[in-house]
Scaffold this active site. Structure first.
Site, mmCIF file in Angstrom:
data_model
loop_
_atom_site.group_PDB
_atom_site.id
_atom_site.type_symbol
_atom_site.label_atom_id
_atom_site.label_comp_id
_atom_site.label_asym_id
_atom_site.label_seq_id
_atom_site.Cartn_x
_atom_site.Cartn_y
_atom_site.Cartn_z
ATOM 1 N N TYR A 298 68.235 -17.848 14.719
ATOM 2 C CA TYR A 298 67.233 -16.906 14.194
ATOM 3 C C TYR A 298 67.686 -16.333 12.848
ATOM 4 O O TYR A 298 66.945 -16.344 11.877
ATOM 5 C CB TYR A 298 67.000 -15.768 15.200
ATOM 6 C CG TYR A 298 66.005 -14.730 14.724
ATOM 7 C CD1 TYR A 298 64.658 -14.838 15.037
ATOM 8 C CD2 TYR A 298 66.402 -13.640 13.946
ATOM 9 C CE1 TYR A 298 63.733 -13.896 14.583
ATOM 10 C CE2 TYR A 298 65.499 -12.702 13.489
ATOM 11 C CZ TYR A 298 64.164 -12.820 13.822
ATOM 12 O OH TYR A 298 63.258 -11.898 13.377
ATOM 13 N N ASP B 47 58.198 -6.300 16.590
ATOM 14 C CA ASP B 47 58.279 -6.002 18.024
ATOM 15 C C ASP B 47 58.303 -4.498 18.279
ATOM 16 O O ASP B 47 57.596 -3.978 19.142
ATOM 17 C CB ASP B 47 59.531 -6.639 18.629
ATOM 18 C CG ASP B 47 59.580 -8.139 18.405
ATOM 19 O OD1 ASP B 47 58.570 -8.705 17.948
ATOM 20 O OD2 ASP B 47 60.637 -8.740 18.681
ATOM 21 N N GLU C 295 54.063 -15.561 13.031
ATOM 22 C CA GLU C 295 55.427 -15.627 13.574
ATOM 23 C C GLU C 295 56.423 -15.844 12.430
ATOM 24 O O GLU C 295 56.154 -16.626 11.508
ATOM 25 C CB GLU C 295 55.481 -16.790 14.562
ATOM 26 C CG GLU C 295 56.052 -16.502 15.915
ATOM 27 C CD GLU C 295 55.481 -15.323 16.670
ATOM 28 O OE1 GLU C 295 55.942 -14.184 16.428
ATOM 29 O OE2 GLU C 295 54.608 -15.520 17.522
ATOM 30 N N HIS C 296 57.538 -15.146 12.491
ATOM 31 C CA HIS C 296 58.585 -15.227 11.462
ATOM 32 C C HIS C 296 58.056 -14.826 10.082
ATOM 33 O O HIS C 296 58.577 -15.254 9.063
ATOM 34 C CB HIS C 296 59.221 -16.629 11.430
ATOM 35 C CG HIS C 296 60.028 -16.908 12.669
ATOM 36 N ND1 HIS C 296 61.336 -16.523 12.802
ATOM 37 C CD2 HIS C 296 59.683 -17.480 13.847
ATOM 38 C CE1 HIS C 296 61.781 -16.870 14.007
ATOM 39 N NE2 HIS C 296 60.783 -17.447 14.658
ATOM 40 N N LEU D 157 58.892 -11.711 25.129
ATOM 41 C CA LEU D 157 57.931 -10.601 25.220
ATOM 42 C C LEU D 157 58.545 -9.289 24.751
ATOM 43 O O LEU D 157 57.985 -8.218 24.971
ATOM 44 C CB LEU D 157 57.427 -10.458 26.662
ATOM 45 C CG LEU D 157 56.661 -11.669 27.191
ATOM 46 C CD1 LEU D 157 56.301 -11.481 28.649
ATOM 47 C CD2 LEU D 157 55.394 -11.887 26.382
ATOM 48 N N SER D 158 59.724 -9.380 24.136
ATOM 49 C CA SER D 158 60.359 -8.222 23.505
ATOM 50 C C SER D 158 60.784 -7.134 24.475
ATOM 51 O O SER D 158 60.498 -5.952 24.283
ATOM 52 C CB SER D 158 59.430 -7.610 22.452
ATOM 53 O OG SER D 158 59.264 -8.506 21.422
ATOM 54 N N SER E 125 63.756 -6.159 24.729
ATOM 55 C CA SER E 125 64.733 -5.296 24.049
ATOM 56 C C SER E 125 64.028 -4.275 23.164
ATOM 57 O O SER E 125 64.415 -3.108 23.126
ATOM 58 C CB SER E 125 65.744 -6.120 23.266
ATOM 59 O OG SER E 125 65.108 -6.934 22.322
HETATM 60 C C1 GLA Z 1 61.476 -11.924 17.173
HETATM 61 C C2 GLA Z 1 61.829 -10.813 16.186
HETATM 62 C C3 GLA Z 1 60.619 -10.396 15.370
HETATM 63 C C4 GLA Z 1 59.920 -11.590 14.758
HETATM 64 C C5 GLA Z 1 59.700 -12.679 15.792
HETATM 65 C C6 GLA Z 1 59.144 -13.947 15.182
HETATM 66 O O1 GLA Z 1 60.604 -11.449 18.153
HETATM 67 O O2 GLA Z 1 62.349 -9.700 16.874
HETATM 68 O O3 GLA Z 1 60.991 -9.465 14.388
HETATM 69 O O4 GLA Z 1 60.614 -12.074 13.644
HETATM 70 O O5 GLA Z 1 60.881 -13.016 16.478
HETATM 71 O O6 GLA Z 1 57.872 -13.723 14.686
#
Ligand code: GLA
Length: 377
Positions: free
Chosen positions: A219, A169, A31-32, A121-122, A124
């Protein structure tokens, strides 16, 4: 869902549309790390955005968001950006294709989906990937390769939505394969698929329903911290940074930036440890790494919230193998690796104790790792 969207399309427009789908994603670990040129380990899921689309021979785009019961119309020049946030994703994708020399003409579209919004869960990325894939097929004979399609979605976030996200994502939404997670090296874009069917374990997502909203959120500030530390180390990104290197510049960076970088450097190693553990079928190690990631996201990286920490504590207490915040943080879901025989007790305890404390029940999602973006015949 496909038939329903097609019938909305038929009631509103005259052409016969093609139908496309793109998925939301989970991320096992990493993550990140994407915007630090590190590794991520996501997979596409069976929660998707579906769009019915047809060119309309004009220079305007007319889109119906079926789930919201809203419709909007916009042109394809930079100054035509629509006001609705959901439409900006579509406009942004079209603009990013045009900027790269691709073609996009006017079109009519109806879209809908079942990716929960703001759950991490993305949704977008699924929307961007669905339209990027579709417009590439409809107007460009699929001349744009899939990596570039993912970058088109990412640039849409950067240039039209205010989120300086990494590539994870959109990559997962486009490259996902049924039953497989994919380890991506975000620097070289090399990737390797890993079949993921952990015998005797389930993946359970628990949504705190704290709305995770990355726009205008800290973020972007997390990313800036990482960039400052990389600069102090004389590097482009934190990809090659080490704990020793970080300690050596500690008095030249802020305490906050130090903690942010410490998380990222640790997380990079954890992804690799999880990949090795998976090859051995060692889910205990996978779980242990997930808990460590949660600790880092909550402590050093400070992207958790009380509700997510509470869910993580319940996971520990009920013997869950691994549990952590998933995605950008600031709300949304935890992802949990749970022995099959413990799932019911974990889910019930989480529901009851969370509701008693916060006055609303969390939402539990089953996910199946599924195909990424595609045309539905
Ligand atoms: C969001 C961002 C990703 C990633 C995650 C954290 O989902 O869109 O690019 O940085 O946070 O891992």
């Amino acid at each position: 869902m496909k038939e329903q969207l097609e019938s909305v399309f038929k009631a509103r427009f005259t052409e016969t549309p093609r139908v496309y789908s793109a998925a939301g994603r989970i991320n096992l670990i990493g993550e990140h790390t994407d915007y630090n040129d590190g590794y991520v380990f996501p997979g596409a899921i069976d929660k998707v955005i579906i769009a019915a689309i047809a060119p309309n021979g004009t220079d305007r785009v007319n889109v119906v968001a079926a789930d919201l019961n809203e419709e909007t119309s916009f042109g394809l020049n930079e100054e035509d950006a629509p006001a609705e946030q959901w439409a900006r994703y579509i406009f942004g994708v079209a603009r990013e294709i045009i900027k790269r020399g691709g073609k996009v003409g006017g079109f009519d579209a109806v879209f809908g989906g079942n990716v929960p919004l703001g759950a991490g869960l993305s949704s977008s990325a699924a929307l961007e990937s669905c339209f990027a894939f579709a417009l590439n097929d409809i107007f460009n004979d699929n001349a744009i390769d899939k990596f570039e399609l993912a970058r088109i979605g990412q640039s849409t976030e950067h240039n039209y939505c205010g989120v300086n996200c990494g590539i994870m994502d959109q990559f997962a939404s486009i490259f996902g394969k049924e039953g497989q997670l994919v380890r991506l090296d975000c620097r070289s874009m090399e990737h390797e698929y890993y079949p993921f069917k952990p015998e005797g374990y389930s993946l359970v997502l628990i949504d705190s329903r704290v709305k995770h909203e990355l726009k205008d959120s800290p973020y972007n500030r997390r990313r800036e911290s990482c960039e400052r530390v990389a600069a102090a180390l004389g590097m482009k990104t934190l990809r090659d940074a080490t704990m020793e290197g970080l300690e050596a510049v500690k008095d030249r960076i802020s305490d906050e930036d130090y903690h942010r970088a410490r998380f990222v450097i640790g997380e990079k190693e954890r992804v690799l440890a999880v990949c090795d553990a998976l090859k051995r079928g060692d889910y205990e190690t996978v779980g242990e790494m997930m808990y460590k990631t949660h600790e880092g996201l909550s402590g050093d990286y400070a992207v958790s919230c009380e509700e997510l920490d509470f869910l993580n504590d319940i996971a520990r207490k009920t013997g869950v193998t691994g549990s952590r915040i998933m995605g950008g943080g600031f709300g949304g879901c935890t992802i949990n690796l749970v022995k099959d025989e413990l799932v019911d007790n974990f889910v019930n305890t989480a529901r009851n104790e969370f509701e008693a404390r916060y006055g609303h029940a969390p939402v539990v999602y089953d996910v199946v790792i599924s195909e990424g973006a595609r045309r539905l015949e």
